[in-house]
Design a protein around this motif. Sequence first.
Motif, mmCIF file in Angstrom:
data_model
loop_
_atom_site.group_PDB
_atom_site.id
_atom_site.type_symbol
_atom_site.label_atom_id
_atom_site.label_comp_id
_atom_site.label_asym_id
_atom_site.label_seq_id
_atom_site.Cartn_x
_atom_site.Cartn_y
_atom_site.Cartn_z
ATOM 1 N N ALA A 1 74.888 41.489 -44.112
ATOM 2 C CA ALA A 1 76.285 40.989 -44.037
ATOM 3 C C ALA A 1 77.255 41.920 -44.773
ATOM 4 O O ALA A 1 76.628 42.578 -45.791
ATOM 5 N N ILE B 1 78.450 36.991 -41.486
ATOM 6 C CA ILE B 1 78.197 36.176 -42.940
ATOM 7 C C ILE B 1 77.750 34.654 -41.877
ATOM 8 O O ILE B 1 78.310 34.350 -41.255
ATOM 9 N N PRO B 2 76.703 34.233 -42.553
ATOM 10 C CA PRO B 2 75.948 32.895 -42.113
ATOM 11 C C PRO B 2 76.932 31.720 -42.324
ATOM 12 O O PRO B 2 76.564 31.005 -43.261
ATOM 13 N N GLN C 1 75.560 28.285 -42.420
ATOM 14 C CA GLN C 1 74.586 27.776 -43.357
ATOM 15 C C GLN C 1 75.379 27.408 -44.623
ATOM 16 O O GLN C 1 74.937 26.371 -45.493
ATOM 17 N N TYR C 2 76.512 28.229 -45.071
ATOM 18 C CA TYR C 2 77.270 27.577 -46.232
ATOM 19 C C TYR C 2 77.806 26.253 -46.103
ATOM 20 O O TYR C 2 77.595 25.416 -47.002
ATOM 21 N N TRP D 1 69.831 21.524 -47.722
ATOM 22 C CA TRP D 1 69.837 22.600 -47.049
ATOM 23 C C TRP D 1 70.176 23.503 -48.258
ATOM 24 O O TRP D 1 71.018 23.371 -49.329
ATOM 25 N N LYS D 2 69.608 24.746 -48.623
ATOM 26 C CA LYS D 2 69.390 25.436 -49.603
ATOM 27 C C LYS D 2 70.734 26.450 -49.555
ATOM 28 O O LYS D 2 71.455 26.723 -48.295
ATOM 29 N N TYR D 3 71.009 27.122 -50.732
ATOM 30 C CA TYR D 3 72.021 28.017 -50.668
ATOM 31 C C TYR D 3 71.538 29.368 -49.696
ATOM 32 O O TYR D 3 70.497 29.726 -49.959
ATOM 33 N N PRO D 4 72.473 29.755 -48.835
ATOM 34 C CA PRO D 4 72.267 30.959 -48.023
ATOM 35 C C PRO D 4 71.800 32.034 -49.045
ATOM 36 O O PRO D 4 72.438 32.443 -49.659
ATOM 37 N N TYR E 1 70.738 35.979 -47.820
ATOM 38 C CA TYR E 1 70.657 36.943 -46.585
ATOM 39 C C TYR E 1 70.968 38.511 -46.962
ATOM 40 O O TYR E 1 71.654 38.487 -48.051
ATOM 41 N N PRO E 2 70.262 39.313 -46.396
ATOM 42 C CA PRO E 2 70.839 40.589 -46.967
ATOM 43 C C PRO E 2 72.029 41.095 -46.721
ATOM 44 O O PRO E 2 73.013 40.911 -45.695
ATOM 45 N N LEU E 3 72.584 41.641 -47.734
ATOM 46 C CA LEU E 3 74.102 42.234 -47.847
ATOM 47 C C LEU E 3 73.952 43.934 -47.419
ATOM 48 O O LEU E 3 73.089 44.538 -47.986
ATOM 49 N N ALA E 4 75.118 44.288 -46.767
ATOM 50 C CA ALA E 4 74.999 45.532 -46.593
ATOM 51 C C ALA E 4 75.409 46.460 -47.856
ATOM 52 O O ALA E 4 76.190 46.073 -48.600
#
Lengths: 547, 182
Positions: free
Chosen positions: A364, A420-421, A424-425, B171-174, B176-179
């Motif tokens: 992202a 950006i997901p 999910q947020y 739901w968990k805090y997202p 994810y990989p960042l560029a």
Amino acid sequence: MRTLYQFHGGVHPPTNKTQSTRTPIAPAPLPGKLVIPFHQHVGNMARPLVKAGDRVLKGQLIGMPEDGVSSAVHASTSGTISSIGMEVVAHASGLPDLCAILIPDGKEEWVTHTGMDYRAAASADVRLALRLAGVVGLGGAVFPSDQKLRSGKHKIKSLVLNGAECEPYITCDDMLMRERATEIIRGAEIMRFMLDAEEVLIGIEDNKPEAIAAMRQAAAASDDKMEVIVVPTIYPSGGAKQLMRILTGIEVATGVRSTEKGLQCFNVATALGIYRALRFGEPMLSRIVTVTGNVRNAQNFEVLIGTPVNELVALADPLPDTNLYIMGGPMMGVPLPSAQVSVVKATNCIIAASDKLFPPPPPALPCIRCTRCADVCPADLQPQELFWFAQSKNFGKAQEYSLFDCIECGACNYVCPSHIPLVQYYRFAKSEIRALEHEQTAADLARERYEFRQSRIERDKQERAEKLAQKEMAARQPAATPEAAPDNSAQSHIQAAAERAREQAATARPKNIDALTPQQQAEIAEIEARRAKAREMAHPDAGRPKE
Amino acid sequence: MLTALLVMSGIALVLGAVLGFSAIKFRVEGNPLVDKIDAILPQIQCGQCGYPGCRPYAEAIAAGEADINRCPPGGEEGIRKLADLLGVEFKPFGGGTVQKPKAVAFIDENLCIGCTLCTQACPVDAIAGAAKQMHTIIAPVCTGCELCVAPCPVNCISMVVIEEKITTWKWKYPVYPLAPVK
């Protein structure tokens, strides 16, 4: 020609529906075991009525709806309940929930069931029948249908039947409308009758010509005012609010129920469930599930509730590189925690996923506030702002920006150039806000109970002090003449109580001695004889026990 | 000269009367700050702060007698909110404060002798039972304060940690990989 309206935004993802519509709906064979969760609907969990080792028949009630919003759960086939316990269920959390494990005996032996005449019966009875038949909305929300069929204080003008099925890959409603249109229309007639609606509007996306034709033919044969309306293909036209907007132009605002605007919306599969429940007394035991994605034979199956996903997917021959199963579509679906979970009433589609089919999103990038998400948001929100607030855990602000109007359709995710997901947020923020609200109500309750207890203790203390003061006063006053004073001694109290008891014993007659059967009389005589004997043994000297 | 004196003392008298009247008329019962602090406290009523309940602790904070970092159930989030409200610096928990997961009390009904000591200890009346009768916890209103555990003479009360269920799952805090930034 009816004027159609538009909702704000929307996207056009590739539909990928043709793969699974080439063959008709096939009945899935009986699986080796069924895992039937007791909580498949919105509201309270059903209370288990069976225990391990019980033999159950197909359609037998095994979970009783508990108070308020709830629905029943049934044995999907005849067999033996092998256990009742916590099993991982089809839920994003991957947590276990209470389930009954049913080992089918292959006989498919039905419990006795009969339909009812919904026109003759009282509305409350019909709704109870639907509740006990476990009929819930099959569009995805699994809300108990009996709750929605209450004809309340608002006059319902249009009953909207949702056959839009806008989400990619999913074709279960499409196939159902093609093959069972007449039954769906019968169900719509029941719902129209119960809600006393003026008209039935059936919205179907224009990418389902066969379903449209079948439904038109069936609707034409109905005595009710029904109209099949073709709506343009745009995601998410199948959202209840969005479809109502397209068909009637009415926008249902935040915090307003659609019934207040004279609208009520049901999925087409729910209509079929209502029809079968009332016409034949058949509870909701199966549903149509699309199995598609990374499989050789994508197809729709009629699946018993509780069928393990791996047994179902095996019928469609998944490719070896399948590494994940998604319940629902690619836009809104949730990844299943394991392939061992079972099909529930909410399972409309199982997508076998692989990295080739759904490549992982690229890393992202920061949000550049391009507002493409706001352009496509069907709820007319500002997703970029919501993202900002959710990311910084500024939940109050997120609520101000109507976070709870978000339907989690994923259109914003789909267009985000920074990958950006977003959804999910929003899910994270929503569940945090719900938890905080729950904590707040718990704290308020505790405060109220604590303060009540403090005031009660204070009151007791005061009362005791007053009593003591009175006693002291009485003691200080000169005692009156002993003759005039009422006899307050303990002895006299006991005497009086004993006398009262004696009087009562003299007047009271034993109960239940009228109209006895000879057998009971004989029993009494026998007991009396035994008692007399016991007395004699206890007091051998006394001639007759005194009475 | 005299006029000026009379005018000034006249004004002083009028203003004094107005102030005196409003002091009685618009009198605020209690300290409003206490209510605000009390609203932040989690209302567990556990007494870990050294005061006999959340309200007394709120009163002590408002009076400046107690620190804001004495409430373990409120967590660091609670301290932050109190610091915001009072305009003071955030203060971490002192040593020895352990934050426990949320729990409710559980009475082993086979061991309970019906002594009522726990019902007297419970700050929120969450224990049902009478003398020489078996007692039980009303779990939905139990705050998990543990005040009933110590008084029990037969040790029949234990704390059961509330496990995450599907209905309470969040739901968990997202992540994810960042560029990488070039």
